[in-house]
Design a protein around this motif. Structure first.
Motif, mmCIF file in Angstrom:
data_model
loop_
_atom_site.group_PDB
_atom_site.id
_atom_site.type_symbol
_atom_site.label_atom_id
_atom_site.label_comp_id
_atom_site.label_asym_id
_atom_site.label_seq_id
_atom_site.Cartn_x
_atom_site.Cartn_y
_atom_site.Cartn_z
ATOM 1 N N LEU A 1 4.424 3.474 10.389
ATOM 2 C CA LEU A 1 4.131 3.592 8.969
ATOM 3 C C LEU A 1 5.267 4.293 8.231
ATOM 4 O O LEU A 1 5.674 3.880 7.136
ATOM 5 C CB LEU A 1 2.815 4.356 8.755
ATOM 6 N N LEU A 2 5.794 5.357 8.825
ATOM 7 C CA LEU A 2 6.908 6.078 8.200
ATOM 8 C C LEU A 2 8.151 5.202 8.106
ATOM 9 O O LEU A 2 8.838 5.168 7.077
ATOM 10 C CB LEU A 2 7.231 7.337 9.003
ATOM 11 N N GLU A 3 8.450 4.477 9.182
ATOM 12 C CA GLU A 3 9.659 3.659 9.223
ATOM 13 C C GLU A 3 9.610 2.521 8.208
ATOM 14 O O GLU A 3 10.640 2.129 7.652
ATOM 15 C CB GLU A 3 9.853 3.096 10.632
ATOM 16 N N ASN A 4 8.401 1.984 7.971
ATOM 17 C CA ASN A 4 8.258 0.816 7.095
ATOM 18 C C ASN A 4 7.756 1.166 5.700
ATOM 19 O O ASN A 4 7.416 0.272 4.918
ATOM 20 C CB ASN A 4 7.311 -0.201 7.741
ATOM 21 N N ALA A 5 7.695 2.462 5.384
ATOM 22 C CA ALA A 5 7.125 2.892 4.105
ATOM 23 C C ALA A 5 7.951 2.388 2.936
ATOM 24 O O ALA A 5 9.177 2.522 2.917
ATOM 25 C CB ALA A 5 7.032 4.414 4.065
ATOM 26 N N ILE A 6 7.251 1.809 1.948
ATOM 27 C CA ILE A 6 7.877 1.374 0.698
ATOM 28 C C ILE A 6 7.361 2.242 -0.446
ATOM 29 O O ILE A 6 8.122 2.907 -1.134
ATOM 30 C CB ILE A 6 7.593 -0.115 0.438
ATOM 31 N N ASN A 7 6.033 2.231 -0.635
ATOM 32 C CA ASN A 7 5.400 3.146 -1.588
ATOM 33 C C ASN A 7 4.908 4.364 -0.817
ATOM 34 O O ASN A 7 4.303 4.225 0.247
ATOM 35 C CB ASN A 7 4.213 2.468 -2.276
ATOM 36 N N THR A 8 5.160 5.543 -1.330
ATOM 37 C CA THR A 8 4.798 6.747 -0.586
ATOM 38 C C THR A 8 4.028 7.754 -1.437
ATOM 39 O O THR A 8 4.165 7.797 -2.654
ATOM 40 C CB THR A 8 6.058 7.453 -0.034
ATOM 41 N N ILE A 9 3.209 8.545 -0.748
ATOM 42 C CA ILE A 9 2.514 9.682 -1.350
ATOM 43 C C ILE A 9 2.927 10.938 -0.597
ATOM 44 O O ILE A 9 2.831 10.983 0.639
ATOM 45 C CB ILE A 9 0.983 9.521 -1.260
ATOM 46 N N SER A 10 3.426 11.910 -1.310
ATOM 47 C CA SER A 10 3.735 13.212 -0.709
ATOM 48 C C SER A 10 2.899 14.278 -1.402
ATOM 49 O O SER A 10 2.332 14.046 -2.468
ATOM 50 C CB SER A 10 5.224 13.533 -0.811
ATOM 51 N N LEU A 11 2.813 15.427 -0.797
ATOM 52 C CA LEU A 11 1.895 16.464 -1.273
ATOM 53 C C LEU A 11 2.503 17.842 -1.134
ATOM 54 O O LEU A 11 3.123 18.171 -0.120
ATOM 55 C CB LEU A 11 0.581 16.397 -0.471
ATOM 56 N N SER B 1 0.841 -1.201 0.000
ATOM 57 C CA SER B 1 0.000 0.000 0.000
ATOM 58 C C SER B 1 0.878 1.254 0.000
ATOM 59 O O SER B 1 2.033 1.228 0.424
ATOM 60 C CB SER B 1 -0.902 0.014 1.232
ATOM 61 N N PHE B 2 0.278 2.353 -0.472
ATOM 62 C CA PHE B 2 0.946 3.643 -0.379
ATOM 63 C C PHE B 2 0.816 4.184 1.045
ATOM 64 O O PHE B 2 -0.244 4.058 1.665
ATOM 65 C CB PHE B 2 0.335 4.645 -1.364
ATOM 66 N N ILE B 3 1.874 4.760 1.536
ATOM 67 C CA ILE B 3 1.852 5.405 2.850
ATOM 68 C C ILE B 3 1.707 6.904 2.649
ATOM 69 O O ILE B 3 2.443 7.517 1.874
ATOM 70 C CB ILE B 3 3.142 5.093 3.644
ATOM 71 N N ASP B 4 0.736 7.471 3.344
ATOM 72 C CA ASP B 4 0.405 8.892 3.234
ATOM 73 C C ASP B 4 1.366 9.685 4.117
ATOM 74 O O ASP B 4 1.139 9.841 5.320
ATOM 75 C CB ASP B 4 -1.053 9.076 3.680
ATOM 76 N N ILE B 5 2.443 10.185 3.530
ATOM 77 C CA ILE B 5 3.483 10.876 4.299
ATOM 78 C C ILE B 5 2.942 12.124 5.010
ATOM 79 O O ILE B 5 3.218 12.325 6.204
ATOM 80 C CB ILE B 5 4.685 11.245 3.395
ATOM 81 N N PRO B 6 2.151 12.992 4.347
ATOM 82 C CA PRO B 6 1.616 14.159 5.065
ATOM 83 C C PRO B 6 0.759 13.769 6.268
ATOM 84 O O PRO B 6 0.837 14.404 7.318
ATOM 85 C CB PRO B 6 0.776 14.874 3.994
ATOM 86 N N TRP B 7 -0.068 12.715 6.115
ATOM 87 C CA TRP B 7 -0.901 12.287 7.241
ATOM 88 C C TRP B 7 -0.040 11.821 8.407
ATOM 89 O O TRP B 7 -0.298 12.172 9.563
ATOM 90 C CB TRP B 7 -1.851 11.167 6.820
ATOM 91 N N CYS B 8 0.994 11.039 8.110
ATOM 92 C CA CYS B 8 1.874 10.566 9.174
ATOM 93 C C CYS B 8 2.542 11.735 9.901
ATOM 94 O O CYS B 8 2.546 11.798 11.143
ATOM 95 C CB CYS B 8 2.950 9.640 8.596
ATOM 96 N N ASN B 9 3.098 12.660 9.143
ATOM 97 C CA ASN B 9 3.779 13.798 9.763
ATOM 98 C C ASN B 9 2.818 14.664 10.561
ATOM 99 O O ASN B 9 3.147 15.120 11.675
ATOM 100 C CB ASN B 9 4.477 14.640 8.689
ATOM 101 N N ASN B 10 1.627 14.903 10.020
ATOM 102 C CA ASN B 10 0.640 15.709 10.737
ATOM 103 C C ASN B 10 0.187 15.018 12.014
ATOM 104 O O ASN B 10 -0.004 15.664 13.059
ATOM 105 C CB ASN B 10 -0.577 15.987 9.843
#
Length: 343
Positions: free
Chosen positions: A279-289, A222-231
């Motif tokens: 989620l951030l540590e294990n992210a393979i596919n990512t979405i950034s915004l 799955s894609f990991i939502d980088i903005p959601w994780c950081n927020n």
């Protein structure tokens, strides 16, 4: 209409960086309201819609999924716009009320930089003459595997009003491997899918351009939502620090040991914090915004600006001479997209 020429400038800048953008819209594009008064009001609104259609033709669009406001001029008028458009209108559950046959293709597949991107259109229930909305979940399920098997990435363009949160939860609970949901029908600009499906609401008037960057390494993940994780990390840390009452070294479990309700809140915040970090540590596919405000500091692309100006002249001819009494408190005349608005 002012944002169209600025949006075109941003897209041109992206293309000049040797990037092929996927340009998509999740609905409520052509009209500002669900119902438009007959007479001069609807005529000027249709001129606006024509300007938007011609501008999208010029700047490029890969898929558009209609929402309820797009039917404000009537089903036949929207079909006329579709015929004049060089981009696909898609919806898997908006049908003719006479026979329940789909009005548009349910999805489209676009090849972007060697990747097949499946884009599905879907709408929650609404009423419009000559239109029937088929059950969203059944409609989505009926075509999803077909799209998934053809695609490296699946994006859902969802029209859902704020009151339709139940539909969004049904989509989350369906466990369909959707990679990204772009949603119209609400004013809030946010990501609320989080650890389920990255979900973004870009607002309903196109004042902001959302630039997503998808990094695909392994289709099976799955894609990991980088903005959601950081927020989430920022919000949870802020809440936990506030509870320390100025002493950042304080032990929260000791500080609130006699307050079970607060201890439950602390555990909830820490669980969310841990999930986001994992989620951030294990992210393979990512979405950034990147959010790009279409302000007046952005240069207007001349060819799109010309389309807009021609539209304004048509509206001026429709309205005729403007009396001083018709000017609103912001100095705008009838036909201005924001006429009568208190902003």
């Amino acid at each position: 209409m002012g944002g169209l020429a600025r949006k075109a400038t941003i897209l041109e800048q992206i293309k000049n960086e040797n990037i092929t953008p996927l340009v998509i819209d999740s609905g409520n594009l052509f009209f500002k309201k669900e119902k438009v008064e007959p007479g001069i009001t609807i005529e000027t609104a249709k001129v606006n819609a024509e300007v938007i259609m011609k501008s999208f033709n010029k700047m490029g669009c890969d898929a558009f999924s209609p929402g309820v406001k797009d039917f404000a001029g009537g089903k036949d008028y929207l079909l006329r716009l579709e015929r004049k458009s060089n981009f696909p209108f898609i919806s898997s559950n908006i049908a003719h009320s006479s026979n329940n046959k789909l009005i548009f293709d349910p999805y489209t597949i676009k090849n972007i930089n060697g990747y097949e991107i499946g884009i599905i259109g879907l709408s929650s229930n609404f009423e419009s003459e000559g239109v029937s909305i088929l059950d969203p979940i059944s409609s989505l399920n009926s075509i999803f595997n077909e799209v998934y098997n053809k695609s490296d990435v699946v994006i859902l363009l969802l029209h859902a009003e704020t009151k339709d949160e139940q539909l969004l939860n049904q989509i989350y609970n369906s466990n369909l491997p959707i990679d990204l949901i772009l949603r119209s029908g609400a004013r809030t600009r946010s990501s609320d899918g989080g650890s389920k499906i990255p979900t973004y609401i870009a607002g309903d008037r196109g004042k902001m351009l959302y630039k997503f960057e998808l990094n695909l390494v392994d289709k099976e993940n799955s894609f990991i939502d980088i903005p959601w994780c950081n927020n989430t990390i920022d919000r949870m840390n802020e809440r936990l620090n506030k509870m320390k009452k100025g002493n950042l070294e304080a032990d929260l479990f000791d500080l609130y040991k006699n307050d079970p309700t607060t201890l439950n809140r602390i555990n909830n915040y820490m669980n969310q914090l841990e999930k986001a970090n994992q989620l951030l540590e294990n992210a393979i596919n990512t979405i950034s915004l990147t959010k790009i405000e279409l302000s007046k500091t952005i240069f207007d692309k001349p060819d799109i600006l010309k389309i807009v100006d021609v539209g304004k002249l048509k509206i001026k001819d429709l309205i005729g001479p403007i009396l001083p009494s018709q000017i609103d408190s912001e100095g705008r005349a009838p036909g201005d997209p924001h006429y009568g608005h208190g902003h």
